[in-house]
Design an enzyme around this catalytic site. Structure first.
Site, PDB file in Angstrom:
ATOM      1  N   LYS A   1       1.255   4.381   6.997  1.00 35.03           N
ATOM      2  CA  LYS A   1       0.639   5.252   5.997  1.00 35.03           C
ATOM      3  C   LYS A   1       1.278   6.635   6.076  1.00 35.03           C
ATOM      4  CE  LYS A   1      -2.646   2.162   5.062  1.00 35.03           C
ATOM      5  NZ  LYS A   1      -2.660   1.404   3.784  1.00 35.03           N
TER       6      LYS A   1
ATOM      7  N   SER B   1       0.803  -1.224   0.000  1.00 30.60           N
ATOM      8  CA  SER B   1       0.000   0.000   0.000  1.00 30.60           C
ATOM      9  C   SER B   1       0.837   1.275   0.000  1.00 30.60           C
ATOM     10  CB  SER B   1      -0.935   0.015   1.218  1.00 30.60           C
ATOM     11  OG  SER B   1      -0.211   0.180   2.419  1.00 30.60           O
TER      12      SER B   1
END
Length: 215
Positions: free
Chosen positions: A97, A26
């Protein structure tokens, strides 16, 4: 002497710098699955806050994952302590993230082909987005609550991030208190050894609101 060295290593691992293995794609191409990071646990100590553009490691329990309904037993506590000390795998509740919005920020997207805006200012993310990815394939318009973060992966088309949790309790926001540390270095494999600096792209958002100018 061995015991002292081991104790010092465990203390550093628990309170200063914690290793973390990237679990998915991701964050490509910035980070790749299996990359070993060092999360700086002192980066936001003593009143500091995550900044726009920082890559953070956080516990998604209560935001990206539901809180467990079952009571915590002795062995659950022991496993949690072992993970904190780096003696056991991090488990599947930890995420990595990039911070896009901080408390007080309005973060918006009109969908494919359009940039993310922070407090009305477009952010040029081309320096770190995965090639071919739009800044966001879905439209959204959120105001980040005080003490929380809006986070997204660099591989937007393969990232389950704040956008995927908009309709859930918490609205996709991650409490700052759940942040374990700022990812400062990739240390393994050695061929990918590098520092993870804050992108210059977010300089345009300085002074636009939120706590983005605080340290």
């Amino acid at each position: 002497m061995v015991g002292i060295c081991l104790a010092a290593l465990l203390l550093v691992n628990a309170f200063v710098a914690r290793p973390f293995s990237v679990p998915s794609g991701s964050m490509e191409d910035t980070l790749r699955p299996g990359d070993r990071l060092i999360a700086n646990q002192l980066a936001y100590a003593f009143g500091g806050h995550p900044q726009r553009g920082d890559i953070v490691v956080f516990d998604g329990t209560g935001s990206f994952l539901r809180e467990s309904a079952k009571p915590t037993g002795f062995w659950d506590g022991a496993r949690s302590l072992a993970r904190d000390l780096g003696l056991a795998p991090a488990g599947d509740t930890l995420y990595v993230k990039r911070v896009i919005g901080v408390g007080g920020d309005r973060v918006t997207s009109t969908g494919p082909g359009a940039p993310i805006t922070v407090n009305g200012v477009p952010v040029d993310e081309t320096s770190y987005l995965s090639p071919g990815d739009d800044p966001s394939s879905v439209a959204f318009d959120v105001v980040v609550p005080t003490g929380e973060l809006w986070v997204m992966g660099d591989h937007r088309s393969a990232s389950r991030d704040s956008r995927d949790h908009l309709g859930e309790p918490g609205g996709g926001f991650v409490p700052e208190e759940k942040v374990i540390g700022r990812a400062d270095w990739v240390v393994y494999p050695f061929s990918r050894w590098t520092g993870l600096d804050r992108p210059a792209a977010f300089a345009v958002t300085a002074g636009t609101g939120g706590h983005g100018d605080q340290r």
